[in-house]
Design an enzyme around this catalytic site. Structure first.
Site, PDB file in Angstrom:
ATOM      1  N   SER A 170      12.947 -16.284 -33.736  1.00 11.57           N
ATOM      2  CA  SER A 170      13.091 -15.659 -32.416  1.00 11.57           C
ATOM      3  C   SER A 170      13.235 -14.182 -32.722  1.00 11.57           C
ATOM      4  O   SER A 170      13.515 -13.768 -33.895  1.00 11.57           O
ATOM      5  CB  SER A 170      14.414 -16.057 -31.788  1.00 11.57           C
ATOM      6  OG  SER A 170      14.808 -15.198 -30.825  1.00 11.57           O
ATOM      7  N   TYR A 207       8.577 -11.733 -27.732  1.00  7.51           N
ATOM      8  CA  TYR A 207       8.749 -11.093 -26.240  1.00  7.51           C
ATOM      9  C   TYR A 207       7.887  -9.757 -25.993  1.00  7.51           C
ATOM     10  O   TYR A 207       7.782  -9.239 -26.939  1.00  7.51           O
ATOM     11  CB  TYR A 207      10.130 -10.856 -26.112  1.00  7.51           C
ATOM     12  CG  TYR A 207      11.006 -11.994 -25.727  1.00  7.51           C
ATOM     13  CD1 TYR A 207      10.821 -13.061 -24.821  1.00  7.51           C
ATOM     14  CD2 TYR A 207      11.984 -12.408 -26.664  1.00  7.51           C
ATOM     15  CE1 TYR A 207      11.442 -14.201 -24.598  1.00  7.51           C
ATOM     16  CE2 TYR A 207      12.935 -13.495 -26.292  1.00  7.51           C
ATOM     17  CZ  TYR A 207      12.776 -14.409 -25.245  1.00  7.51           C
ATOM     18  OH  TYR A 207      13.231 -15.551 -25.281  1.00  7.51           O
ATOM     19  N   THR A 234       6.284 -15.892 -25.736  1.00 12.42           N
ATOM     20  CA  THR A 234       7.306 -16.717 -24.526  1.00 12.42           C
ATOM     21  C   THR A 234       6.990 -16.035 -23.347  1.00 12.42           C
ATOM     22  O   THR A 234       7.053 -14.925 -23.229  1.00 12.42           O
ATOM     23  CB  THR A 234       8.518 -16.736 -25.245  1.00 12.42           C
ATOM     24  OG1 THR A 234       8.913 -17.325 -26.442  1.00 12.42           O
ATOM     25  CG2 THR A 234       9.690 -17.437 -24.307  1.00 12.42           C
ATOM     26  N   LYS A 269       4.165 -20.057 -25.196  1.00 12.22           N
ATOM     27  CA  LYS A 269       5.293 -21.107 -25.091  1.00 12.22           C
ATOM     28  C   LYS A 269       5.850 -20.778 -23.548  1.00 12.22           C
ATOM     29  O   LYS A 269       6.210 -19.839 -23.129  1.00 12.22           O
ATOM     30  CB  LYS A 269       6.430 -20.625 -26.292  1.00 12.22           C
ATOM     31  CG  LYS A 269       7.771 -21.523 -26.029  1.00 12.22           C
ATOM     32  CD  LYS A 269       8.451 -21.145 -27.251  1.00 12.22           C
ATOM     33  CE  LYS A 269       9.773 -21.896 -27.292  1.00 12.22           C
ATOM     34  NZ  LYS A 269      10.670 -21.469 -26.271  1.00 12.22           N
ATOM     35  N   HIS A 312      12.050 -23.662 -22.078  1.00 12.75           N
ATOM     36  CA  HIS A 312      13.032 -23.054 -22.709  1.00 12.75           C
ATOM     37  C   HIS A 312      14.372 -23.520 -22.872  1.00 12.75           C
ATOM     38  O   HIS A 312      15.717 -22.980 -22.580  1.00 12.75           O
ATOM     39  CB  HIS A 312      13.143 -21.710 -21.735  1.00 12.75           C
ATOM     40  CG  HIS A 312      13.603 -20.327 -22.586  1.00 12.75           C
ATOM     41  ND1 HIS A 312      12.678 -19.469 -22.710  1.00 12.75           N
ATOM     42  CD2 HIS A 312      14.749 -20.182 -23.233  1.00 12.75           C
ATOM     43  CE1 HIS A 312      13.186 -18.406 -23.342  1.00 12.75           C
ATOM     44  NE2 HIS A 312      14.568 -18.843 -23.869  1.00 12.75           N
TER      45      HIS A 312
HETATM   46  C1  FNR Z   1      16.538 -20.618 -27.017  1.00 14.53           C
HETATM   47  N1  FNR Z   1      15.264 -20.703 -26.749  1.00 14.53           N
HETATM   48  C2  FNR Z   1      14.635 -19.443 -27.082  1.00 14.53           C
HETATM   49  N2  FNR Z   1      13.202 -19.407 -26.793  1.00 14.53           N
HETATM   50  C3  FNR Z   1      12.476 -18.150 -27.117  1.00 14.53           C
HETATM   51  O1  FNR Z   1      11.176 -18.211 -26.943  1.00 14.53           O
HETATM   52  N3  FNR Z   1      13.085 -17.321 -27.573  1.00 14.53           N
HETATM   53  C4  FNR Z   1      14.474 -17.200 -28.044  1.00 14.53           C
HETATM   54  O2  FNR Z   1      14.975 -16.022 -28.579  1.00 14.53           O
HETATM   55  C5  FNR Z   1      15.135 -18.386 -27.490  1.00 14.53           C
HETATM   56  N4  FNR Z   1      16.574 -18.503 -27.606  1.00 14.53           N
HETATM   57  C6  FNR Z   1      17.222 -19.603 -27.291  1.00 14.53           C
HETATM   58  C7  FNR Z   1      18.681 -19.483 -27.854  1.00 14.53           C
HETATM   59  C8  FNR Z   1      19.433 -20.618 -27.419  1.00 14.53           C
HETATM   60  C9  FNR Z   1      20.766 -20.944 -27.740  1.00 14.53           C
HETATM   61  C10 FNR Z   1      18.560 -22.077 -26.883  1.00 14.53           C
HETATM   62  C11 FNR Z   1      19.462 -23.045 -26.868  1.00 14.53           C
HETATM   63  C12 FNR Z   1      17.353 -21.737 -26.722  1.00 14.53           C
HETATM   64  C13 FNR Z   1      14.339 -21.876 -26.025  1.00 14.53           C
HETATM   65  C14 FNR Z   1      14.091 -22.654 -27.487  1.00 14.53           C
HETATM   66  O3  FNR Z   1      12.861 -21.910 -28.196  1.00 14.53           O
HETATM   67  C15 FNR Z   1      13.636 -24.014 -27.083  1.00 14.53           C
HETATM   68  O4  FNR Z   1      12.560 -23.804 -26.091  1.00 14.53           O
HETATM   69  C16 FNR Z   1      14.826 -24.987 -26.637  1.00 14.53           C
HETATM   70  O5  FNR Z   1      15.894 -24.998 -27.253  1.00 14.53           O
HETATM   71  C17 FNR Z   1      14.395 -26.410 -26.887  1.00 14.53           C
HETATM   72  O6  FNR Z   1      15.081 -27.341 -26.271  1.00 14.53           O
HETATM   73  P1  FNR Z   1      16.169 -27.919 -27.182  1.00 14.53           P
HETATM   74  O7  FNR Z   1      15.467 -28.612 -28.466  1.00 14.53           O
HETATM   75  O8  FNR Z   1      17.157 -27.038 -27.276  1.00 14.53           O
HETATM   76  O9  FNR Z   1      16.678 -29.191 -26.338  1.00 14.53           O
END
Ligand code: FNR
Length: 365
Positions: free
Chosen positions: A107, A131, A157, A233, A257
């Site tokens: 991330s 981002y 993203t 994404k 997400h």
């Molecule tokens: C995320 N996700 C996410 N996506 C992204 O593009 N940048 C980010 O910084 C974050 N940060 C983030 C923090 C936390 C705590 C979570 C739970 C999720 C989304 C992540 O990449 C992904 O799409 C989801 O976590 C997928 O779902 P599951 O596997 O958690 O069910």
């Protein structure tokens, strides 16, 4: 950890270990959390169609992704601030992924710098989640740093021009503990002071940096800026997948997400088939959201995903046992997928097709 044999076990253990600040941040979805529940339940609406007597004595879970091998098709989604789960945070997670032969997506909002993460697993496959900020120079410098550090793809993203309303965080507040910082924003960069040091309002400042005016033309800008493959994404509709291809994406990731942005959108496994149909092999399609078992991985691949990713489950692994915990979670996915393949009469992930699954209540598919 010996008694933890599935992702659910790790989740329950992590819920007991994590402090409230981290737990509410990690587990929450947006609004009523309808999509959060549905991301998981939707997988249960598909059943596997097992074939018998197929000689499954030799199998492989390995496959090629962006021209290089992965040992099995489940990688690590980008999740922010992994040091909230364990002091070794992102570096432990990337080492776990590298040792298991799979892909780690870092991330932008990490608590370890992208250079430190790259150094922690120099030979591991790493992608960088990006981002796009109003400050294009800041964005471009992140891209250049990621290229230099050896990240092999960018994951752009596109579903977060603003962060969604995660009610538990609104109620309880969220604070980045004083010993942590958003480490990709170095001293000397224009925004480092606010992003790196202002703990309480790290999110508010990040929100303020994000470019809410982003359009597909900006993908064009990014395409010209870097030679790295770009994976878009946050795609949930076939028409957006189409546009991403037109603007030069090498892949799309079907994602909501982790149900943290807009509630009541489709579960990702439900969104997948229409996107696969529209893309028709013109780029790779990835998926994340609610993937918690090897059966889930199997179903997503059968429906056309090249590879899938998991976010929270790796945070649970980190919380329970740092690098070892994250590795054990990945092993569970690999072993479950391998057994699912054996018991359903498949010996390679390439041979998975939609004939391997069927929607409940439908006699054909
Ligand atoms: C995320 N996700 C996410 N996506 C992204 O593009 N940048 C980010 O910084 C974050 N940060 C983030 C923090 C936390 C705590 C979570 C739970 C999720 C989304 C992540 O990449 C992904 O799409 C989801 O976590 C997928 O779902 P599951 O596997 O958690 O069910």
């Amino acid at each position: 950890m010996d008694k933890l044999v599935c992702v659910k076990d790790f989740e329950e253990a992590a819920f007991r270990i994590l402090d409230n600040n981290a737990l509410l941040y990690y587990k929450s979805g947006a609004d009523d959390e309808i999509t959060l529940r549905d991301n998981k339940i939707a997988f249960q609406r598909w059943m596997i169609r097992p074939r018998m007597m197929k000689d499954v004595s030799k199998r492989t879970t390995s496959t090629m992704v962006l021209g290089k091998p992965v040992a099995f098709p489940l990688g690590v989604s980008p999740t922010a601030m992994q040091k909230l789960a364990h002091p070794d945070g992102e570096c432990a997670n990337v080492r776990a992924a590298a040792s298991m032969g799979t892909i780690y997506i870092l991330s932008t909002i990490s608590t370890s710098s992208l250079e430190d993460v790259a150094a922690a697993a120099p030979n591991g496959r790493k992608w960088f989640q990006l981002y796009v900020y109003k400050d294009r120079d800041l964005t471009a410098s992140l891209v250049k740093r990621a290229e230099k550090a050896g990240f092999e793809a960018l994951v752009l993203t596109v579903d977060a021009p603003y962060f969604g309303r995660r009610r538990a965080n609104l109620r309880e507040g969220f604070a980045l503990p004083p010993h942590l910082r958003l480490a990709n924003f170095q001293k000397g960069s224009e925004n480092s002071e606010v992003l790196g040091k202002n703990k309480e309002s790290a999110f508010a400042f990040h929100d303020a940096l994000l470019d809410q005016a982003l359009t597909w033309e900006d993908l064009h800008w990014l395409r010209k800026l870097t030679k790295l493959p770009i994976i878009v994404k946050g795609i949930l509709l076939p028409e957006d997948a189409e546009t991403a291809i037109q603007y030069g994406a090498s892949g799309v990731m079907v994602s909501n997400h982790g149900a943290r942005q807009l509630d009541t959108v489709a579960a990702t496994i439900d969104a997948l088939p229409g996107i696969i149909e529209r893309v028709a092999g013109r780029c790779d399609v990835f998926l994340d959201g609610g993937v918690t078992t090897g059966n889930d991985v199997f179903k997503a691949l059968a429906l056309g995903a090249k590879m899938v990713f998991a976010g929270r489950p790796l945070l649970w692994g980190l919380a329970v046992g740092g690098e070892q915990g994250a590795r054990k979670v990945l092993q569970i996915y690999r072993d479950e997928l391998d057994l699912t393949m054996a018991l359903s009469g498949t010996t390679s992930v390439e041979s998975l097709t939609k004939d391997c699954v069927q929607k409940y209540g439908m006699t054909s598919h």
